[in-house]
Design a protein around this motif. Structure first.
Motif, mmCIF file in Angstrom:
data_model
loop_
_atom_site.group_PDB
_atom_site.id
_atom_site.type_symbol
_atom_site.label_atom_id
_atom_site.label_comp_id
_atom_site.label_asym_id
_atom_site.label_seq_id
_atom_site.Cartn_x
_atom_site.Cartn_y
_atom_site.Cartn_z
ATOM 1 N N ASP A 179 47.522 45.098 26.320
ATOM 2 C CA ASP A 179 48.889 45.568 26.130
ATOM 3 C C ASP A 179 49.896 44.796 26.978
ATOM 4 O O ASP A 179 51.059 45.189 27.082
ATOM 5 N N GLY A 180 49.446 43.708 27.609
ATOM 6 C CA GLY A 180 50.340 42.878 28.399
ATOM 7 C C GLY A 180 50.416 43.226 29.865
ATOM 8 O O GLY A 180 50.953 42.445 30.667
ATOM 9 N N VAL A 181 49.906 44.392 30.252
ATOM 10 C CA VAL A 181 49.870 44.763 31.668
ATOM 11 C C VAL A 181 48.922 43.828 32.412
ATOM 12 O O VAL A 181 47.831 43.501 31.933
ATOM 13 N N ARG A 182 49.325 43.379 33.615
ATOM 14 C CA ARG A 182 48.517 42.445 34.396
ATOM 15 C C ARG A 182 47.885 43.162 35.597
ATOM 16 O O ARG A 182 48.566 43.924 36.292
ATOM 17 N N LEU A 183 46.603 42.883 35.825
ATOM 18 C CA LEU A 183 45.880 43.513 36.929
ATOM 19 C C LEU A 183 45.612 42.494 38.032
ATOM 20 O O LEU A 183 45.088 41.403 37.772
ATOM 21 N N ALA A 184 45.967 42.882 39.255
ATOM 22 C CA ALA A 184 45.778 42.005 40.411
ATOM 23 C C ALA A 184 44.297 41.809 40.683
ATOM 24 O O ALA A 184 43.553 42.786 40.833
ATOM 25 N N THR A 185 43.872 40.547 40.797
ATOM 26 C CA THR A 185 42.451 40.217 40.838
ATOM 27 C C THR A 185 42.202 39.081 41.820
ATOM 28 O O THR A 185 42.927 38.079 41.818
ATOM 29 N N HIS A 186 41.188 39.228 42.667
ATOM 30 C CA HIS A 186 40.722 38.148 43.542
ATOM 31 C C HIS A 186 39.458 37.544 42.942
ATOM 32 O O HIS A 186 38.591 38.277 42.448
ATOM 33 N N VAL A 187 39.334 36.234 43.027
ATOM 34 C CA VAL A 187 38.137 35.537 42.560
ATOM 35 C C VAL A 187 37.584 34.702 43.709
ATOM 36 O O VAL A 187 38.304 33.881 44.286
ATOM 37 N N TYR A 188 36.320 34.938 44.041
ATOM 38 C CA TYR A 188 35.629 34.192 45.098
ATOM 39 C C TYR A 188 34.447 33.456 44.470
ATOM 40 O O TYR A 188 33.605 34.080 43.818
ATOM 41 N N ARG A 189 34.374 32.123 44.673
ATOM 42 C CA ARG A 189 33.273 31.331 44.116
ATOM 43 C C ARG A 189 32.688 30.435 45.195
ATOM 44 O O ARG A 189 33.400 29.991 46.115
ATOM 45 N N PRO A 190 31.400 30.147 45.114
ATOM 46 C CA PRO A 190 30.796 29.221 46.084
ATOM 47 C C PRO A 190 31.514 27.879 46.051
ATOM 48 O O PRO A 190 31.747 27.311 44.978
ATOM 49 N N LYS A 191 31.870 27.383 47.215
ATOM 50 C CA LYS A 191 32.635 26.134 47.303
ATOM 51 C C LYS A 191 31.824 24.967 46.765
ATOM 52 O O LYS A 191 30.641 24.806 47.086
ATOM 53 N N GLY A 192 32.465 24.167 45.912
ATOM 54 C CA GLY A 192 31.851 22.938 45.423
ATOM 55 C C GLY A 192 30.857 23.113 44.299
ATOM 56 O O GLY A 192 30.274 22.136 43.835
ATOM 57 N N VAL A 193 30.647 24.344 43.838
ATOM 58 C CA VAL A 193 29.699 24.582 42.743
ATOM 59 C C VAL A 193 30.444 24.420 41.421
ATOM 60 O O VAL A 193 31.413 25.135 41.156
ATOM 61 N N THR A 194 30.001 23.481 40.613
ATOM 62 C CA THR A 194 30.705 23.201 39.362
ATOM 63 C C THR A 194 30.058 23.867 38.155
ATOM 64 O O THR A 194 30.703 24.078 37.135
ATOM 65 N N GLY A 195 28.770 24.176 38.249
ATOM 66 C CA GLY A 195 28.074 24.760 37.115
ATOM 67 C C GLY A 195 28.491 26.198 36.877
ATOM 68 O O GLY A 195 29.056 26.853 37.761
ATOM 69 N N PRO A 196 28.231 26.731 35.682
ATOM 70 C CA PRO A 196 28.566 28.129 35.391
ATOM 71 C C PRO A 196 27.843 29.092 36.332
ATOM 72 O O PRO A 196 26.672 28.876 36.681
ATOM 73 N N LEU A 197 28.540 30.138 36.699
ATOM 74 C CA LEU A 197 28.021 31.102 37.673
ATOM 75 C C LEU A 197 27.893 32.488 37.060
ATOM 76 O O LEU A 197 28.742 32.902 36.276
ATOM 77 N N PRO A 198 26.858 33.241 37.461
ATOM 78 C CA PRO A 198 26.858 34.678 37.170
ATOM 79 C C PRO A 198 27.909 35.350 38.044
ATOM 80 O O PRO A 198 28.219 34.875 39.139
ATOM 81 N N THR A 199 28.440 36.464 37.559
ATOM 82 C CA THR A 199 29.582 37.083 38.232
ATOM 83 C C THR A 199 29.314 38.557 38.507
ATOM 84 O O THR A 199 28.754 39.266 37.669
#
Length: 613
Positions: A33-53
């Motif tokens: 509906d266009g509402v935006r939710l504030a979200t933090h994303v943390y990923r292992p540094k330097g990892v380029t391959g797809p990650l489980p979340t």
């Protein structure tokens, strides 16, 4: 050896996070509906391959630069996961209006879709959280999103509407009696007058703004032991100057069967189930019964056979969300009772489960893992089972008996396997709403300190004349009671409506009376939540309260005790006994109540005994 971040200082955590993680703060994720939710994303540094979340969604202020958040992010990264942490709609920097359970029917689903589309995602997401960070997961699991590969709901009962014989509507009720904990919780969480930043800000601006304004409301302190007595109940928060909000919407509903309970984010058992789950529950939590009933439902609904075949439950002797406490690694005490060394590592189990379903490591959490692992109190040992209640359990019927004087510990109440004969006199007591029986321990949470959950000694309560006490002879051998404990009461009253409350207690050789669990039933709902019916003076009725759910091994020399009364306050709202709209009233009457137990009107409990010969 894996890094332990528990003792890191805040500065050390920040340095470690900068070295180990790529972090995106306040990503504003759009919903349908266009509402935006504030979200933090943390990923292992330097990892380029797809990650489980791992996705954690919360109504609480977890996001702004807190040490606990940083530790969670570092733990996820250490185990090879991206962590997505999101505030629910209408909370802090998330846009829109907050609704309890965070719009799980749409917002949870849309967030999973967003994660699966990210270049860094492998398309598999596990949801995790305790209490309000778990409850929204349940309705989401019923939708079976293709990216929702696994879930770890911990102490999630407030997300359950109706499941099996439990119709608590998110823990708002037990046996049709409202629980006071939500009144306190909503005062702190619901904030209709919340401050909001200007709409349309970009993520960088929001992240900077959050550095010096986290939008955490600082409400006035409340004397809850006094305020919780306010009548009428439905004006309790308005009396504090609060504007009308979620509390007023829920407290004014027409009981557990009100159709409005179907319109929100609660999970009901007419829905399917599509996600493998590792359930964490506690014997002294607010809703251990519905939690175990939903575990059973998820195993048998078979709308997604793989999901139903991969449901696992772990139950500790702790309080709400207490299985994450480091105290479980040392001799643990609940209330007044020593529980031994529980020696339990929740995080190890969580990451093993996620490794199985998000990384495809079938050996991480093997199929040979027992479906149920539970801690039996008394024996103070871990046990395992293929089902709940455990296989081999059988009901043991114990009758509530006396010569008509079971009032208090000084009375003659007894609990016996021998059925009563004709002519046994009922036990009578007066329930005065201005002098309710005080709650001491048991299962509860989140109530501002009104009730401390746990295995506390009940002898102070049992000294009251309006508490009926029934006690067995000392046991000569161990007796494991694990499962759903059911009470069947034959009662009467001179009031149109009243409540009947039950406790199960383990009495030690020294007389210490440890509560194992409690329940309650509003008499008007004795036959149906859909068609409440008043009582007629002089008529005897059958009342079957919601089951008590526990595992306890009564040791030799111990005795089994059952208490019956008509209040358990401040855990449960007092019945004013008028038969009217209880939560809108200020007038009351004293109810003269009776428990009957003669032949043909037997009152008894059924204990699920494991390994009974």
């Amino acid at each position: 050896m894996a890094q332990d971040y528990s003792q890191f200082s805040d500065a050390a955590l920040d340095k470690e996070l900068a070295a180990k993680a790529d972090v995106q703060l306040y990503v504003m994720v759009p919903m349908r509906d266009g509402v935006r939710l504030a979200t933090h994303v943390y990923r292992p540094k330097g990892v380029t391959g797809p990650l489980p979340t791992i996705l954690v969604k919360t109504p609480y202020n977890e996001m702004p630069y807190k040490a606990g958040t940083t530790r969670s992010a570092l733990d996820a990264i250490k185990h090879g996961y991206a962590l997505v942490l999101q505030n629910e709609r209408g909370r802090y920097y998330s846009e829109g209006e907050w609704e309890i359970l965070g719009h799980p029917q749409t917002d949870g689903y849309d967030t999973l879709t967003w994660i699966a589309k990210q270049s860094w995602s492998n398309g598999k997401v596990g949801t995790r959280g305790c209490s309000s960070t778990a409850e929204w997961q349940l309705a989401l699991a019923g939708q079976n999103h293709p990216a929702h590969a696994a879930m770890v709901p911990q102490s999630s009962g407030a997300g359950i509407g109706k499941v099996g014989e439990f119709q608590e509507q998110g823990n708002w009720y037990t046996g049709g009696v409202p629980r006071n904990l939500f009144f306190v919780w909503l005062y702190g969480v619901d904030n209709p007058l919340r401050a909001q930043p200007p709409k349309g800000l970009d993520s960088k601006t929001i992240a900077r703004l959050a550095r010096y304004n986290d939008l955490e409301a600082k409400k006035p302190e409340v004397n809850w032991p006094t305020q919780i007595r306010h009548l009428p109940v439905n004006e309790m928060l308005q009396d504090l100057g609060e504007p009308k909000g979620t509390f007023e919407e829920l407290i004014n509903r027409d009981g557990p069967a009100d159709p409005a309970w179907r319109k929100g984010g609660l999970y009901h058992d007419d829905k399917g189930w599509g996600v493998p789950a590792l359930w964490f529950n506690s014997w002294y939590d607010v809703s251990i019964g519905p939690n175990m009933a939903l575990f059973n439902h998820a195993r048998t609904v078979n709308s997604d056979k793989e999901a139903s075949d991969n449901q696992y439950a772990i139950v500790t002797p702790s309080n709400h969300c207490g299985f994450n406490a480091r105290s479980l690694q040392v001799p643990y005490k609940s209330g007044d009772r020593d529980m031994g060394t529980v020696n339990f590592d929740a995080d190890k189990e969580v990451y093993a489960f996620f490794d199985r379903w998000l990384k495809g490591d079938v050996n991480a959490f093997p199929k040979t893992t027992p479906p149920v692992r539970y801690y039996s109190m008394g024996a103070n040992s871990w046990k395992q089972s293929a089902q709940w209640p455990p296989e081999g359990s059988a009901p043991m019927k114990l009758y509530l008996r006396s010569s008509g004087r079971a009032n208090s510990l000084a009375g003659d109440g007894k609990l016996t396997a021998v059925a009563p004969g004709a002519g046994e006199q009922p036990d009578r007591y007066a329930y005065d709403p201005t002098n309710p029986v005080q709650t001491v321990g048991g299962g509860d949470c989140c109530n501002g300190g009104l009730v401390i959950a746990g295995a506390f000694d009940q002898r102070g309560v049992e000294s009251r004349d309006d508490v009926l006490v029934y006690t067995s002879e000392p046991l000569t051998e161990p007796l494991e009671v694990s499962g759903f404990v059911r009470a069947f009461l034959k009662v009467s009253s001179d009031a149109k409506d009243t409540d009947f409350a039950v406790k199960l207690v383990d009495v030690g050789p020294d007389g210490t009376a440890y509560i194992l669990g409690d329940t309650i039933m509003r008499a008007r709902y004795r036959d149906s939540y859909d068609k409440p019916a008043m009582m007629t003076a002089g008529q005897t009725y059958t009342v079957k309260p919601t089951p008590i759910t526990t595992s306890n091994t009564f040791l030799p020399g111990h005795r089994i005790r059952v208490e019956v009364t008509s209040s358990n306050f401040p855990k449960f709202v007092r019945n004013l006994n008028t038969g009217g709209d209880n939560e809108k009233e200020t007038k009351f009457v004293v109810a003269n109540n009776a428990l009957h137990h003669a032949a043909g009107e037997e009152s008894y409990i059924e204990l699920p005994v494991v390994g009974r010969k």
